[in-house]
Design an enzyme around this catalytic site. Structure first.
Site, short mmCIF file in Angstrom:
data_model
loop_
_atom_site.label_atom_id
_atom_site.label_comp_id
_atom_site.label_asym_id
_atom_site.label_seq_id
_atom_site.Cartn_x
_atom_site.Cartn_y
_atom_site.Cartn_z
N HIS A 133 -13.60 4.41 41.70
CA HIS A 133 -12.65 4.82 40.66
C HIS A 133 -13.36 5.48 39.47
CE1 HIS A 133 -13.53 0.80 38.73
NE2 HIS A 133 -13.40 1.52 37.64
N ASP A 163 -13.81 0.34 46.82
CA ASP A 163 -14.08 0.87 45.49
C ASP A 163 -15.58 1.06 45.26
OD1 ASP A 163 -13.31 1.97 43.11
OD2 ASP A 163 -13.21 0.07 42.02
N SER A 240 -17.88 -0.60 34.46
CA SER A 240 -17.53 -0.41 35.86
C SER A 240 -18.64 0.32 36.60
CB SER A 240 -16.23 0.40 35.99
OG SER A 240 -15.12 -0.36 35.61
N LEU A 295 -9.40 -5.14 63.06
CA LEU A 295 -8.94 -6.21 63.94
C LEU A 295 -7.55 -5.92 64.48
CD1 LEU A 295 -9.57 -9.00 65.14
CD2 LEU A 295 -8.68 -10.02 63.03
N GLY A 296 -6.70 -5.33 63.65
CA GLY A 296 -5.37 -4.95 64.10
C GLY A 296 -4.32 -6.03 63.94
#
Length: 497
Positions: A133, A163, A240, A295-296
């Site tokens: 970001h 991120d 950040s 993994l689904g």
């Protein structure tokens, strides 16, 4: 008479000496066995002793000077220049303006804004980790070192799901921070937050680990992984992308977010653990793109309400709400209603912890997963897949290539003729790609895909990855734009076929 008195004093002296010796001996024997007394009652037969400090568990070192010295010079200031999107008048549609005139919009020059954050040098040859970001939608990135040297940085890779972004500057012999093991962190352990906010040079704050595997629902991505380290070290805007380090000066997290109603530090800060950062960085350097193992399944948090509703007897783990068709989970035998409690021997107590564990693997990797089904534990073998449903590694440019087209930025003639300041022109279309199948011709100017403005080929790649990261079946690009003759055209490109 004198002799009797003298003998009397001799005997009395001996008695006094015996008494003194006895009292002294008892004191020496019992000085470490204190008698416990409470409100006049004596418990002479209960031995007790003061806790000896050398027998207690050794607390962590609270001298942070070494850790600070090892890290401050490896944390940098990141300055970012990005373009600000402008309001475009009626319907936000430049084609409308083409036919009905420019009275709905005054011509505007592109506007830019400056942003800033921190970054962490992780190698002597100039690789720098920061937050996605911080550099998202950037046009220019400048890195300022702690000694005030500045460099232009390029983006090696950026991952909105974690991120994390990786930058590169051209320099050698730089100070850097070595990775530590975030798995070994304990709640209550001392940590330091090192940032380079507001270009003030590196700043150090101290705190403790407040919690691990926190999910605060802050990332906006289809396959986000939120398993943050929570700390009370002071972290403010500008921090950040900075470093969270242990008292040995090892990188155990990248500071990412704060929880605050005012936008400033309020005692809750969150960092991406180094276990995730290392995996993302390794993928960027080796493959150019994150190799996301899938993994689904769709998951729910296990709490008292869910447990009661679904007759679940345990209150820890990740509840499987749905299993995606043809996914790795389905092929391994995982079913809706199962509770996942362990991945490759690592205990899983929440959805965040499961996401963190699966996020460490690549497509094609095999893992063992423990589930609880009908109050019985089972261990299943799972071969993880990629986001397209296969087991192969994903190439960085595979999504754009599948379109079968090349692109270029729109020229000034098109910008002036149609009063647009964004868009990407389709330079060529081959006969085997998805653009040709959808009917898109060369010369077509793409304005938006899935209602997102397109400024460059990079934007097309990013929107495609976002669509492909969606585990649902609907993987369609809804494209709007126009041809040089002014004809408006809309297309739907299905990426799942």
């Amino acid at each position: 008479m004198f002799m009797k008195k003298n003998r009397f004093f001799q005997i009395a002296g001996i008695v006094v000496l015996v008494i003194l010796v006895t009292v002294g001996t008892n004191y020496v024997i019992n000085r470490n066995n204190k008698t416990i007394s409470h409100e006049g009652f004596s418990f002479d037969r209960i031995p007790a002793s003061y806790a000896n400090f050398k027998n207690a568990a050794k607390a962590g070192d609270t001298d942070f000077t070494v850790a600070a010295e090892l890290t401050v010079n490896a944390v940098v200031h990141v300055k970012v220049k990005s373009q600000v999107m402008q309001s475009r008048g009626f319907g936000d549609d430049p084609i409308f303006e083409y036919f009905f005139g420019p009275q709905f919009r005054q011509p505007q020059q592109p506007q830019y804004r400056m942003g800033a954050g921190s970054g962490v040098i992780i190698s002597a040859d100039g690789y720098i980790v920061t937050n996605n970001h911080v550099i998202d939608k950037s046009k220019e990135i400048e890195v300022v070192l702690n000694d005030r040297r500045n460099y232009t940085a390029k983006v090696v890779g950026a991952d909105p799901n974690t991120d994390i972004a990786l930058l590169k500057i051209e320099e050698t012999n730089l100070p850097f921070i070595v990775f530590g093991n975030s798995d070994s962190l304990k709640v209550g352990e001392w940590v330091l937050a090192v940032g380079n906010p507001f270009n003030l040079t590196s700043t150090v704050t101290a705190g403790i680990v407040s919690a691990k595997a926190r999910n605060i629902n802050i990332l906006d991505a289809a396959m986000k992984i939120e398993s943050f380290i929570q700390t009370d070290a002071a972290v403010n805007p500008g921090n950040s992308g900075g470093a969270l380090v242990n008292t040995r000066g090892e990188l155990i997290g990248i500071n990412t977010a704060i929880a605050s109603q005012t936008g400033t530090y309020a005692g809750y800060a969150f960092a991406v653990p180094s276990s995730i950062v290392q995996k993302v960085v390794a993928d960027f350097r080796q493959y150019g793109v994150v190799q996301r193992a899938v993994l689904g399944v769709k998951l729910d948090h296990v709490d008292g309400e869910l447990a009661k509703k679904n007759n679940v007897k345990i209150l820890a783990g990740a509840y499987v709400a749905e299993v995606i068709e043809s996914s790795a989970a389905e092929e391994a035998g995982i079913k809706a209603g199962d509770v996942i409690t362990n991945v490759n021997g690592v205990e899983v107590k929440s959805v965040a912890q499961l996401q963190e564990q699966i996020g460490r693997y690549r497509p094609g990797d095999k893992v063992t997963i423990d589930i609880v089904r009908n109050d019985k534990k089972q261990t299943l073998n799972v071969k993880l897949k990629n986001r397209q449903g296969g087991i192969g590694l994903v190439k960085s440019d595979i999504d754009v290539d599948v379109l079968g087209a090349t692109f270029k930025d729109i020229d000034n003639k098109i910008k002036e003729k149609f009063s647009v300041d964004y868009g990407v022109e389709v330079k060529s279309v081959n006969s085997k790609g998805k653009f040709n199948a959808a009917g898109i011709k060369s010369g077509y100017v793409i304005l938006k895909i899935n209602n997102m403005r397109m400024n460059s080929e990079k934007d097309i790649e990013m929107i495609m990855k976002s669509v492909m990261d969606n585990i649902d079946k609907n993987k369609v690009l809804w494209i709007s734009g126009f041809y040089p003759n002014g004809k408006t055209a809309y297309y739907a490109v299905d990426l799942s076929e």
